[in-house]
Each structure stands twice: as C-alpha cells, then as structure tokens.
Design a protein around this motif. Structure first.
Motif, PDB file in Angstrom:
ATOM      1  N   LEU A  68      12.760   1.955  -2.399  1.00  0.00           N
ATOM      2  CA  LEU A  68      11.338   2.118  -1.415  1.00  0.00           C
ATOM      3  C   LEU A  68      10.815   3.861  -2.131  1.00  0.00           C
ATOM      4  CD1 LEU A  68      10.524   3.200   1.863  1.00  0.00           C
ATOM      5  CD2 LEU A  68      12.925   4.450   1.938  1.00  0.00           C
ATOM      6  N   VAL A  69       9.565   4.114  -1.789  1.00  0.00           N
ATOM      7  CA  VAL A  69       9.027   5.163  -2.163  1.00  0.00           C
ATOM      8  C   VAL A  69       8.505   5.507  -1.162  1.00  0.00           C
ATOM      9  CG1 VAL A  69       7.024   6.181  -3.864  1.00  0.00           C
ATOM     10  CG2 VAL A  69       8.401   4.377  -4.591  1.00  0.00           C
ATOM     11  N   ALA A  70       8.413   6.584   0.063  1.00  0.00           N
ATOM     12  CA  ALA A  70       8.097   7.686   0.994  1.00  0.00           C
ATOM     13  C   ALA A  70       7.408   8.108   0.399  1.00  0.00           C
ATOM     14  CB  ALA A  70       9.579   8.151   2.061  1.00  0.00           C
ATOM     15  N   VAL A  71       6.333   8.198   2.090  1.00  0.00           N
ATOM     16  CA  VAL A  71       5.172   9.216   1.726  1.00  0.00           C
ATOM     17  C   VAL A  71       4.579   9.383   2.415  1.00  0.00           C
ATOM     18  CG1 VAL A  71       4.543   8.197  -0.618  1.00  0.00           C
ATOM     19  CG2 VAL A  71       3.458   7.667   1.057  1.00  0.00           C
ATOM     20  N   SER A  72       4.515  10.620   3.059  1.00  0.00           N
ATOM     21  CA  SER A  72       3.861  11.666   4.786  1.00  0.00           C
ATOM     22  C   SER A  72       2.559  10.145   4.333  1.00  0.00           C
ATOM     23  CB  SER A  72       3.418  12.913   4.445  1.00  0.00           C
ATOM     24  OG  SER A  72       2.170  13.443   3.306  1.00  0.00           O
ATOM     25  N   THR A  73       2.533   9.953   5.872  1.00  0.00           N
ATOM     26  CA  THR A  73       0.889   9.548   6.464  1.00  0.00           C
ATOM     27  C   THR A  73       0.096  10.562   6.120  1.00  0.00           C
ATOM     28  OG1 THR A  73       1.406  11.209   8.479  1.00  0.00           O
ATOM     29  CG2 THR A  73       2.526   8.154   8.366  1.00  0.00           C
ATOM     30  N   ARG A  87      -1.550   2.070  -2.904  1.00  0.00           N
ATOM     31  CA  ARG A  87      -1.148   1.826  -1.481  1.00  0.00           C
ATOM     32  C   ARG A  87      -0.381   1.266  -0.914  1.00  0.00           C
ATOM     33  NH1 ARG A  87      -4.663  -3.510   1.442  1.00  0.00           N
ATOM     34  NH2 ARG A  87      -2.463  -4.674   0.517  1.00  0.00           N
ATOM     35  N   ALA A  88      -0.095   2.082   0.568  1.00  0.00           N
ATOM     36  CA  ALA A  88       1.409   1.928   1.401  1.00  0.00           C
ATOM     37  C   ALA A  88       1.203   0.265   2.068  1.00  0.00           C
ATOM     38  CB  ALA A  88       1.549   2.386   2.003  1.00  0.00           C
ATOM     39  N   SER A  89       2.415  -0.064   1.472  1.00  0.00           N
ATOM     40  CA  SER A  89       2.561  -1.458   1.882  1.00  0.00           C
ATOM     41  C   SER A  89       3.109  -1.306   3.494  1.00  0.00           C
ATOM     42  CB  SER A  89       4.202  -2.139   1.332  1.00  0.00           C
ATOM     43  OG  SER A  89       3.837  -1.992  -0.216  1.00  0.00           O
ATOM     44  N   LEU A  90       3.485  -0.271   3.799  1.00  0.00           N
ATOM     45  CA  LEU A  90       3.689  -0.077   5.726  1.00  0.00           C
ATOM     46  C   LEU A  90       3.636   0.810   5.474  1.00  0.00           C
ATOM     47  CD1 LEU A  90       6.690  -2.016   4.477  1.00  0.00           C
ATOM     48  CD2 LEU A  90       6.601  -2.630   7.021  1.00  0.00           C
ATOM     49  N   ILE A  91       3.010   1.664   7.019  1.00  0.00           N
ATOM     50  CA  ILE A  91       2.629   3.315   7.672  1.00  0.00           C
ATOM     51  C   ILE A  91       3.847   3.042   8.419  1.00  0.00           C
ATOM     52  CG2 ILE A  91       1.818   4.310   8.750  1.00  0.00           C
ATOM     53  CD1 ILE A  91      -0.577   3.316   6.806  1.00  0.00           C
ATOM     54  N   ALA A  92       4.125   3.547   9.400  1.00  0.00           N
ATOM     55  CA  ALA A  92       5.478   3.417   9.995  1.00  0.00           C
ATOM     56  C   ALA A  92       4.598   4.934  11.383  1.00  0.00           C
ATOM     57  CB  ALA A  92       7.233   4.322  10.025  1.00  0.00           C
ATOM     58  N   LEU A  93       4.189   4.230  12.320  1.00  0.00           N
ATOM     59  CA  LEU A  93       3.719   5.485  13.318  1.00  0.00           C
ATOM     60  C   LEU A  93       4.028   4.902  14.352  1.00  0.00           C
ATOM     61  CD1 LEU A  93       1.395   3.589  13.625  1.00  0.00           C
ATOM     62  CD2 LEU A  93       0.052   4.909  12.016  1.00  0.00           C
TER      63      LEU A  93
END
Length: 260
Positions: A68-73, A87-93
């Motif tokens: 996991l590599v967490a970055v801010s939206t 590129r983000a694999s997923l975006i949690a929102l």
C-alpha cells in the motif's frame, strides 16, 4: 492489525482468492485518500485514526498481495494531468462527489454520517444550537470545517478520536463529532452512559472505492474482496475492534475525573 490479518487469511482459504496471474508484477497499490495517516513515531502514544479508509485500503492491498502506498486525493488530482506521474490504482472517497466516467465505483459497505455526543445534562438539543459552542473533532475527519461553516461552532481539532473524546469527558468541549457508526458502538459501553446525549446524523454517506475503469484486474479484485467483506461481516468486526481500541486509549489517558 490482528483482525485485518485474520480476515485476509480467511479470504486466502476461500473462494475470494485473487488471481495471481492477473496481478503478477503489481508491486505497489497507490490509493488516494481523504486523509493520509502520518507514520507512527516511536515514543508517541498509539492512536486509532478517525476514518476506516486506511484499514480498508490495507486489507485490500494485502488481499491483492500488493504494497500500500497512500497519497492524498489532493495530490492525485494535482498530478492527474501529468503522464509521468504514478497513477492511483484506487481512490477512496464518497460517491456524492462528481466522478468521471473513467472510474468505476465499488461500495465498501461502510456508511456513516456526522453524529455528536455530549454530557446527558447538556442544554444542546439541535445542531443549530452548536453555534458559539466548542466542538471537538479529530484530524482526518470529513466534518472538520463543516461544523463551523454550517452551524457556527467553534472547532477544536485533536490528533485522533481518543483525544477528542477525552476532551469531551474532561469538559474541554461541549460536544464531540465523529462517524455515527463509531459513536453508536462506543455508547454501548457502560462508562459512556454519562455522555450519551446525542445529535443524530441527518444523512449518511457510503464510502466507496473508485477504480480506473481500464484497470480490469483491480476492478475485479476489489469487487471480490468487497463481496467477501460483506459475507464475513468484516466491517462490523472492524468497527468493534476500532471502538474497543479507542475506548482503551481514552481510559489510559484519563488521569483526571470527568467534568461535573
């Protein structure tokens, strides 16, 4: 972390095993999140973060055998136009936000809204009565800024839920605002009976994973894992563990009596 590990091991033994060939060579999963939990610093107090985003992302990455590599939206949006940027694999929102057709929305099963708890002898009976009153929140909360803008409350942002709730207990704030899912579980504990006055959420928002539509492997794997979470009541178990941890963190730090 033991709960997360147990869940992933259970998945590995059942029908939700993720296809190794589809994800071969996937070293890191970049996930954009509303709030990235700062790394733990030795010597500081252990704190359970405000949102479940990180726990869900960790479980998903582990289930997909990725790092996991967490970055801010905010960072994701800022680099979206740069072809050289990862590129983000997923975006949690939250799904209320406008999503482009290039993203597939996958519900996590978690739904929550802002809830306030107070001492049972409070004179606050509506959200509007928070005007001019001190409200404690924690870093990473989606409600930071909203209590002030919508109701005129004086916000006091603490490091984590335990710090916010402790401030409520010792009288530093008139109310504490967090997800209703967490607070409802917390109020089942006898030691929180004196702080069970509440303002209920007017609406709840589902937390989703937004996955690039052209990343078929990640879309399929995320759907499988989300279905497995539902079948195993994973989110309920996760919330119970988080609340036990938060309540214990408050207990360890409360070295002065509750306010009277």
């Amino acid at each position: 972390m033991s709960l997360l590990a147990a869940t992933v091991l259970a998945l590995a033994g059942g029908g939700a095993v993720l296809a190794q060939d589809a994800l071969a060579g996937k070293q890191a999963m970049i996930v954009g999140m509303h709030y990235v939990v700062p790394p733990f610093v030795g010597g500081t107090k252990v704190r359970t973060p405000e949102a479940v985003d990180t726990a869900l992302a960790e479980a998903l990455a582990e289930g997909m055998r990725a790092r996991l590599v967490a970055v801010s939206t905010t960072q994701v949006a800022a680099t979206a136009a740069d072809p050289a940027a990862p590129r983000a694999s997923l975006i949690a929102l939250e799904p209320q936000q406008s999503l482009p057709a290039t993203l597939v929305t996958i519900p996590t099963g978690y739904k929550a809204g802002a809830m306030a708890i107070m001492r049972t002898d409070t004179d606050i009976t509506s959200w509007e009565q928070l005007k001019g009153r001190t409200v404690c929140l924690s870093e990473g909360s989606r409600y930071v800024g909203k209590m002030a803008s919508q109701y005129g409350a004086i916000e006091m942002v603490k490091r984590a839920p335990a710090d916010s709730l402790l401030a409520l207990r010792i009288g530093s704030c008139d109310a504490a605002v967090h997800d209703n899912v967490m607070l409802e579980q917390l109020l089942t504990f006898p030691e929180w009976k004196k702080f069970s006055a509440q303002l209920r959420p007017s609406s709840v928002s589902p937390l989703v994973f937004a996955v690039p539509a052209d990343d078929a492997a990640t879309v399929a794997a995320t759907k499988r894992l989300a279905a497995a979470w539902k079948a195993d009541s994973y989110l309920a178990k996760l919330n119970q563990q988080r609340v036990r941890d938060i309540a214990f963190e408050v207990y360890l730090d409360q070295n002065v009596p509750d306010c009277h």
